[in-house]
Design a protein around this motif. Structure first.
Motif, PDB file in Angstrom:
ATOM      1  N   ILE A 139      80.393   4.281  11.105  1.00  0.00           N
ATOM      2  CA  ILE A 139      79.106   3.806  11.637  1.00  0.00           C
ATOM      3  C   ILE A 139      78.016   3.956  10.580  1.00  0.00           C
ATOM      4  O   ILE A 139      77.187   3.066  10.378  1.00  0.00           O
ATOM      5  CB  ILE A 139      78.726   4.589  12.918  1.00  0.00           C
ATOM      6  CG1 ILE A 139      79.607   4.154  14.091  1.00  0.00           C
ATOM      7  CG2 ILE A 139      77.252   4.408  13.260  1.00  0.00           C
ATOM      8  CD1 ILE A 139      79.395   2.724  14.545  1.00  0.00           C
ATOM      9  N   ASP A 140      78.006   5.087   9.880  1.00  0.00           N
ATOM     10  CA  ASP A 140      77.004   5.309   8.833  1.00  0.00           C
ATOM     11  C   ASP A 140      77.129   4.273   7.721  1.00  0.00           C
ATOM     12  O   ASP A 140      76.125   3.733   7.234  1.00  0.00           O
ATOM     13  CB  ASP A 140      77.147   6.722   8.248  1.00  0.00           C
ATOM     14  CG  ASP A 140      76.602   7.795   9.177  1.00  0.00           C
ATOM     15  OD1 ASP A 140      75.787   7.466  10.050  1.00  0.00           O
ATOM     16  OD2 ASP A 140      77.001   8.971   9.032  1.00  0.00           O
ATOM     17  N   LEU A 141      78.369   3.994   7.324  1.00  0.00           N
ATOM     18  CA  LEU A 141      78.598   2.991   6.281  1.00  0.00           C
ATOM     19  C   LEU A 141      78.034   1.629   6.697  1.00  0.00           C
ATOM     20  O   LEU A 141      77.326   0.963   5.945  1.00  0.00           O
ATOM     21  CB  LEU A 141      80.108   2.833   6.032  1.00  0.00           C
ATOM     22  CG  LEU A 141      80.789   3.781   5.047  1.00  0.00           C
ATOM     23  CD1 LEU A 141      82.295   3.593   5.123  1.00  0.00           C
ATOM     24  CD2 LEU A 141      80.298   3.515   3.627  1.00  0.00           C
ATOM     25  N   VAL A 142      78.361   1.231   7.909  1.00  0.00           N
ATOM     26  CA  VAL A 142      77.983  -0.089   8.403  1.00  0.00           C
ATOM     27  C   VAL A 142      76.477  -0.189   8.649  1.00  0.00           C
ATOM     28  O   VAL A 142      75.809  -1.111   8.178  1.00  0.00           O
ATOM     29  CB  VAL A 142      78.768  -0.409   9.696  1.00  0.00           C
ATOM     30  CG1 VAL A 142      78.223  -1.663  10.369  1.00  0.00           C
ATOM     31  CG2 VAL A 142      80.253  -0.572   9.383  1.00  0.00           C
ATOM     32  N   LEU A 143      75.935   0.779   9.386  1.00  0.00           N
ATOM     33  CA  LEU A 143      74.512   0.717   9.738  1.00  0.00           C
ATOM     34  C   LEU A 143      73.607   0.871   8.521  1.00  0.00           C
ATOM     35  O   LEU A 143      72.554   0.251   8.444  1.00  0.00           O
ATOM     36  CB  LEU A 143      74.175   1.797  10.765  1.00  0.00           C
ATOM     37  CG  LEU A 143      73.965   1.316  12.199  1.00  0.00           C
ATOM     38  CD1 LEU A 143      73.614   2.479  13.102  1.00  0.00           C
ATOM     39  CD2 LEU A 143      72.877   0.255  12.291  1.00  0.00           C
ATOM     40  N   LYS A 144      74.025   1.684   7.574  1.00  0.00           N
ATOM     41  CA  LYS A 144      73.205   1.868   6.372  1.00  0.00           C
ATOM     42  C   LYS A 144      72.985   0.532   5.675  1.00  0.00           C
ATOM     43  O   LYS A 144      71.883   0.232   5.201  1.00  0.00           O
ATOM     44  CB  LYS A 144      73.879   2.855   5.418  1.00  0.00           C
ATOM     45  CG  LYS A 144      73.025   3.221   4.212  1.00  0.00           C
ATOM     46  CD  LYS A 144      73.690   4.303   3.388  1.00  0.00           C
ATOM     47  CE  LYS A 144      72.786   4.730   2.230  1.00  0.00           C
ATOM     48  NZ  LYS A 144      73.403   5.810   1.433  1.00  0.00           N
ATOM     49  N   LYS A 145      74.037  -0.283   5.654  1.00  0.00           N
ATOM     50  CA  LYS A 145      73.913  -1.601   5.035  1.00  0.00           C
ATOM     51  C   LYS A 145      73.026  -2.520   5.883  1.00  0.00           C
ATOM     52  O   LYS A 145      72.168  -3.244   5.356  1.00  0.00           O
ATOM     53  CB  LYS A 145      75.291  -2.227   4.863  1.00  0.00           C
ATOM     54  CG  LYS A 145      75.240  -3.642   4.291  1.00  0.00           C
ATOM     55  CD  LYS A 145      76.631  -4.187   4.087  1.00  0.00           C
ATOM     56  CE  LYS A 145      76.561  -5.625   3.583  1.00  0.00           C
ATOM     57  NZ  LYS A 145      77.896  -6.204   3.357  1.00  0.00           N
ATOM     58  N   LEU A 146      73.197  -2.452   7.191  1.00  0.00           N
ATOM     59  CA  LEU A 146      72.505  -3.379   8.072  1.00  0.00           C
ATOM     60  C   LEU A 146      70.998  -3.150   8.155  1.00  0.00           C
ATOM     61  O   LEU A 146      70.246  -4.068   8.437  1.00  0.00           O
ATOM     62  CB  LEU A 146      73.113  -3.324   9.478  1.00  0.00           C
ATOM     63  CG  LEU A 146      74.530  -3.884   9.599  1.00  0.00           C
ATOM     64  CD1 LEU A 146      75.099  -3.609  10.981  1.00  0.00           C
ATOM     65  CD2 LEU A 146      74.542  -5.386   9.314  1.00  0.00           C
ATOM     66  N   VAL A 147      70.560  -1.921   7.928  1.00  0.00           N
ATOM     67  CA  VAL A 147      69.120  -1.647   8.047  1.00  0.00           C
ATOM     68  C   VAL A 147      68.449  -1.423   6.693  1.00  0.00           C
ATOM     69  O   VAL A 147      67.290  -1.018   6.625  1.00  0.00           O
ATOM     70  CB  VAL A 147      68.847  -0.433   8.973  1.00  0.00           C
ATOM     71  CG1 VAL A 147      69.323  -0.719  10.384  1.00  0.00           C
ATOM     72  CG2 VAL A 147      69.466   0.847   8.429  1.00  0.00           C
TER      73      VAL A 147
END
Length: 575
Positions: free
Chosen positions: A477-485
Motif C-alpha cells: 500500500i505504501d509503495l502504491v499510494l506514495k506514487k499516487l499522491v
C-alpha cells in the motif's frame, strides 16, 4: 423628412459628445432610414477632424442610412473604435449584412486601423458574420484588441465563419511582422455549441494573446469545453474567464483545471451554472492550492456541488491573498451544509468574501446521476469515472499530462505473477510475489484514477491481523499510494476523489459501481495517512468528506472511527 423629425435630429445632435476624438450618438433612439435622415450626422462625421471613436449604439440604421454614413467614413483613417452595438432594432435580418458590408468597406477604404469593434446585441445570425468577414480579414483589423459580439445569434455557422476570419487575419498580419494580438473576446448568447466553440478554439490557440474571454450561454458541453480549455492554456496572459451557463460536467471541468494550472494571471473565473459537480469542484480546489496566485473572484454557483466538495474549495482559498469573492450559491449543500460553509469561511476570517447562499438547492437525493449533459450516452456502459472512454482520447490526455509517464512502457513487461494477482487477488498470491511486489507500483498510474483506485482497493482488501500478511499488505500500500499522491496536486486530488466515489463517500458523476468495502481497506488508509508521504492537505480532503458522509460506512463503524481519528490527528499535526 418631416420638420419635426429634423428638429428631433437637430436636438439629438446637439447632445452628442464631441471631444477626445469621440463622436457619440449613443442611446439617442434615432430611426435612421435613408440618406436624408442622416444628413446632419454625416456632416458632423465629415467635419470632425481626428475622429478616433464613433458610437452609434442604441439607434436603428437602415441600408441607405448606412451607405451614407459609410461614405462619410471613407477618409477617416484615424478611426480606431467602433461602438456599434444595438443599432439594427426593427430591421429585416436581410438588411443587416448589407449595411455592415458598406460600413466595413468604408473602414477598409479609409485605411483605418481598428483597436475595438463592438457589434453586440445585433441579432444578425450567420449572415451578419458574413457581413463583417472581409473587414475582419483586412489590414483594418490587424490591430484589433477588443472584439465584442455578444448576443448576435451567430450559431454554429457564424462561429465557424468568425473563426476562419480571425485565423486568416492572424496569418496575414503575421506575414507582415505584426501578428493579430486580440486581448478581449466577447461572444455570449450566440448558440455556438460544440462545433462553433471548437472552431474558435483553434483561432484562440493560434493568437495566444487573450486576456479576457466571455462566452456564457452558448450551449457548449464537455467536447467544446475541452477544446476551449486547450486553447486557454496557450494564452498565458489570460485574466478573465467567463463560461457561465454552459455544460462542463466532470470531463470539461478537469480539462479546464488542467489548463488553469498553467495560467498565472487569472483574476476572475466564472464557471457558474456549468454543472461542475463535486469531483470537478475538488479538481478546481487542487488548482487553487497549487496555482492561480492572483485570483480575486471564483464563481461555482448552481453546479450541483455537495457540501463536502464545497468545504474542500473553501479550504483551498484560505491562502489566496487577493481573493475577494467566492460564489457557491445554488448548489446542493442543504441547510446544515450552508451553515458549515459559512462557519468554515468565518473561521478563516474570510466570511465577507462568501456570496449569498439563499438559492441553495438542498442536499441531493441518493439516486443515480443522469448522463453528463442530458444528451446521448457516450460511455457505452463503462464507468464515467474511468475517464478514458472519450473517442478522441482528449480527456485521457487532459489527465495524463499530470501522470507519471515513464512507467508506461513497463506495463506490458510486468511478470505474469503480477498480472495474475491483479486479476484475481489473494493473500497467497501476494505473499508469493515477494520482492516482485515492487512491480505493482508500475501497474498504477494516477493519470488513470479509476484503475489506480481499483488496484489500491484490491490490495487493501487483503489486510488481516496475521503479521506476515499485514506487513506485506501495508508495504505494498505504501509503495502504491506514495506514487499516487506524489504528482501534482490536481493529479492526486483526481485520484482521491475517484477513490472516495468508489467507496460511496462522495457523490460521483454517472453510474459508478461502488465497491463492497471491508474493514481492512479503511485500516490500510488509517496506516497510510500517518505516513510522511501523505500530505496534510490530502488528509484534510479525506477528513472533510468522511466527516460529512461517514454514515455510508456505518456497517464498518469501528474501522471508520479509527480512520477518522487518524485523519483528525494528521490534520492537526503542523509538522
Amino acid at each position: 423628412m418631416a420638420s419635426d423629425d429634423i428638429a428631433q435630429l437637430a436636438d439629438a445632435l446637439s447632445k452628442t459628445h464631441v471631444g477626445d476624438g469621440e463622436l457619440s450618438y449613443k442611446g439617442l433612439g434615432l430611426k435612421l432610414d435613408n440618406a436624408e435622415s442622416v444628413e446632419g450626422l454625416v456632416r458632423e462625421i465629415e467635419q470632425y477632424q481626428g475622429l478616433r471613436a464613433l458610437r452609434l449604439e442604441g439607434n436603428t440604421v437602415g441600408v441607405e442610412a448606412a451607405q451614407a454614413i459609410a461614405k462619410a467614413l471613407e477618409n477617416k483613417d484615424l478611426l480606431q473604435r467602433c461602438h456599434w452595438s444595438d443599432m439594427f432594432t426593427g430591421r429585416l435580418r436581410s438588411e443587416i449584412p448589407t449595411a455592415l458590408r458598406c460600413l466595413g468597406s468604408a473602414l477598409m477604404s479609409a485605411g483605418a486601423r481598428l483597436t475595438e469593434l463592438d457589434l453586440s446585441d445585433n441579432a444578425f445570425g450567420p449572415d451578419g458574420v458574413k457581413g463583417i468577414e472581409q473587414l475582419l480579414k483586412s489590414p483594418s483589423c490587424h490591430t484589433l484588441r477588443e472584439l465584442r459580439l455578444n448576443n448576435c445569434g451567430m450559431g454554429i455557422g457564424g462561429g465557424k465563419i468568425l473563426a476562419e476570419a480571425l485565423i486568416e487575419c492572424h496569418k496575414q498580419s503575421s506575414a507582415l511582422g505584426a501578428p493579430l494580438r486580440l486581448r478581449v473576446f466577447v461572444a455570449g448568447r450566440n448558440r455556438l455549441e460544440n462545433e462553433g466553440a471548437s472552431a474558435l478554439a483553434k483561432a484562440f490557440q493560434l493568437m495566444g494573446s487573450l486576456e479576457e474571454v466571455h462566452m456564457p450561454q452558448n450551449g457548449i458541453n464537455h467536447t467544446g469545453v475541452m477544446a476551449l480549455a486547450s486553447a486557454m492554456r496557450q494564452n498565458p496572459e489570460l485574466q478573465v474567464l467567463n463560461f457561465n451557463d454552459n455544460t462542463f460536467t466532470k470531463r470539461g471541468t478537469l480539462a479546464m483545471a488542467q489548463a488553469l494550472r498553467h495560467l498565472r494571471n487569472v483574476r476572475a473565473i466564472n464557471f457558474g451554472d456549468c454543472l461542475v459537480r463535486s469531483e470537478g469542484a475538488i479538481a478546481l480546489a487542487a488548482v487553487l492550492r497549487e496555482g492561480l496566485p492572483v485570483l480575486k473572484e471564483l464563481n461555482l454557483s448552481f453546479g450541483e456541488i455537495t457540501e463536502a466538495a464545497a468545504l474542500v474549495v473553501a479550504q483551498a482559498v484560505m491562502d489566496k491573498p487577493h481573493m475577494e469573492k467566492v460564489d457557491l450559491n445554488g448548489n446542493c449543500l442543504g441547510e446544515e451544509g450552508c451553515d458549515a460553509l459559512r462557519e468554515a469561511m468565518e473561521s478563516m476570517d474570510k466570511g465577507d468574501m462568501l456570496a449569498s447562499l439563499s438559492d441553495d438547492e438542498g442536499e441531493p437525493e441518493d439516486d443515480d446521476e443522469d448522463n453528463d449533459d442530458g444528451s446521448e450516452n457516450e460511455d457505452d456502459g463503462d464507468d464515467v469515472s474511468d475517464g478514458c472512454n472519450d473517442e478522441n482520447g482528449e480527456y485521457c490526455e487532459t489527465v495524463k499530462e499530470n501522470g507519471i509517464k515513464e512507467d508506461s512502457p513497463n506495463k506490458s513487461q510486468s511478470p505474469a505473477e503480477v498480472t495474475s494477482f491483479l486479476s484475481c487477488p489473494s493473500v497467497e498470491k501476494l505473499l508469493q510475489l515477494g520482492e516482485m511486489r515492487t512491480n505493482l507500483q508500475q501497474q498504477v498510474d494516477a493519470s488513470d484514477p479509476h484503475k489506480a483506485a481499483e488496484v489500491l482497493l484490491k490490495i487493501s482488501s487483503l489486510y488481516s491481523e496475521d503479521q506476515e500478511v499485514q506487513t506485506a499488505v501495508l508495504e505494498t500500500i505504501d509503495l502504491v499510494l506514495k506514487k499516487l499522491v506524489s504528482g501534482s496536486v490536481l493529479q492526486s486530488y483526481c485520484f482521491l476523489s475517484t477513490l472516495l466515489v468508489m467507496m460511496g463517500l462522495l457523490k460521483g458523476e454517472g453510474k459508478v459501481k461502488k465497491v463492497s468495502l471491508v474493514p481492512g481497506q479503511l485500516l490500510c488508509l488509517e496506516h497510510a495517512v500517518q505516513q510522511e508521504y501523505f500530505a496534510q492537505h490530502h488528509a484534510s480532503l479525506l477528513h472533510i468528506v468522511l466527516s460529512k458522509n461517514g454514515e455510508a460506512l456505518k456497517s464498518l463503524s469501528s474501522a471508520r472511527d479509527r480512520l477518522s481519528s487518524a485523519l483528525e490527528k494528521r490534520c492537526n499535526d503542523q509538522h
